[in-house]
Design an enzyme around this catalytic site. Structure first.
Site, mmCIF file in Angstrom:
data_model
loop_
_atom_site.group_PDB
_atom_site.id
_atom_site.type_symbol
_atom_site.label_atom_id
_atom_site.label_comp_id
_atom_site.label_asym_id
_atom_site.label_seq_id
_atom_site.Cartn_x
_atom_site.Cartn_y
_atom_site.Cartn_z
ATOM 1 N N GLY A 79 34.002 -32.678 29.145
ATOM 2 C CA GLY A 79 35.031 -33.263 28.293
ATOM 3 C C GLY A 79 35.233 -32.419 27.047
ATOM 4 O O GLY A 79 34.320 -31.714 26.601
ATOM 5 N N SER A 95 32.470 -31.422 22.631
ATOM 6 C CA SER A 95 32.441 -31.256 24.081
ATOM 7 C C SER A 95 31.194 -31.910 24.663
ATOM 8 O O SER A 95 30.169 -32.040 23.981
ATOM 9 C CB SER A 95 32.464 -29.760 24.441
ATOM 10 O OG SER A 95 32.633 -29.570 25.827
ATOM 11 N N ASP A 96 31.289 -32.317 25.922
ATOM 12 C CA ASP A 96 30.140 -32.900 26.606
ATOM 13 C C ASP A 96 30.233 -32.575 28.095
ATOM 14 O O ASP A 96 31.333 -32.556 28.660
ATOM 15 C CB ASP A 96 30.084 -34.413 26.411
ATOM 16 C CG ASP A 96 28.777 -34.999 26.922
ATOM 17 O OD1 ASP A 96 27.758 -34.841 26.221
ATOM 18 O OD2 ASP A 96 28.764 -35.580 28.022
ATOM 19 N N THR A 97 29.070 -32.335 28.707
ATOM 20 C CA THR A 97 29.023 -31.940 30.118
ATOM 21 C C THR A 97 28.027 -32.797 30.887
ATOM 22 O O THR A 97 26.925 -33.047 30.401
ATOM 23 C CB THR A 97 28.624 -30.458 30.250
ATOM 24 O OG1 THR A 97 29.564 -29.640 29.542
ATOM 25 C CG2 THR A 97 28.599 -30.022 31.716
#
Length: 201
Positions: free
Chosen positions: A115, A78-80
């Site tokens: 994501g 995940s990425d923010t």
């Protein structure tokens, strides 16, 4: 798929917030942080940016586990990022960078993109997507921004704030998925895992 035959779940992140959210779903999992680069050279949209990085992180860890043919894994990456006026705001490099970000965000609405990618190491199947949430920040003023920075909380957060901590005091309104702003879109995690045979509810 019976629990006995389910792949082991691996979180490809060192984030304590993502770990807490995943644990809150009642899942048993291990943590193996990705060491993949977080630099995206090409000019892409924010939703593409977070999806690229979520996929890159999941693939990095999945590749490191692929040699273990005796067991299959479901790797979650995940990425923010925070986006204001088209500018992607990642983690601040130093306190003045955090001050710049927060000064720009105060009194305005920005969008948080998170994501998500899930990979099955046995089949190579991938599922990737994102969530977008609009967040409105209160007018803060320089003194309050400095006090917030002094807590240390902004320094490892995209956009220089964490909504689950002191940063909750900065926010006046939110439209969308709160958990995505924290760092992991849990309903999307549930949807993706179900496609891989893991039913949470």
């Amino acid at each position: 798929m019976s629990k006995a035959n389910q792949p082991s779940i691996v979180l490809a992140s060192a984030s304590a917030r993502r770990k807490e959210l995943l644990a809150g779903l009642g899942l048993t999992f291990t943590v193996q942080p990705s060491v993949a680069s977080e630099v995206v050279e090409e000019d892409v949209s924010p939703e593409e940016f977070v999806t690229i990085l979520a996929r890159r992180k999941a693939r990095d860890v999945a590749f490191s586990l692929a040699d273990n043919e005796d067991e299959s894994y479901l790797v979650i990456g995940s990425d923010t990022v925070v986006v204001l006026d088209g500018e992607i705001l990642g983690k601040p490099e130093h306190e003045e960078d955090a001050f710049r970000m927060l000064s720009g965000l105060q009194g305005r609405t920005h969008t948080v993109y998170t994501g998500l990618c899930v990979i099955n190491t046995a089949s190579g199947k991938e599922k990737a997507g994102f969530r977008a949430t609009n967040v409105t920040m209160r007018e803060l003023g320089a003194e309050r921004i400095r006090r917030y920075i002094a807590t240390g909380e902004p320094m490892d957060k995209a956009g220089a704030y964490g909504i689950q901590g002191y940063g909750a005091l900065l926010v006046s309104n939110l439209e969308g998925d709160y958990f995505s702003v924290v760092g992991l879109p849990v309903s999307l995690v549930s949807d993706f895992l179900e496609e891989f045979g893991v039913k949470l509810l």
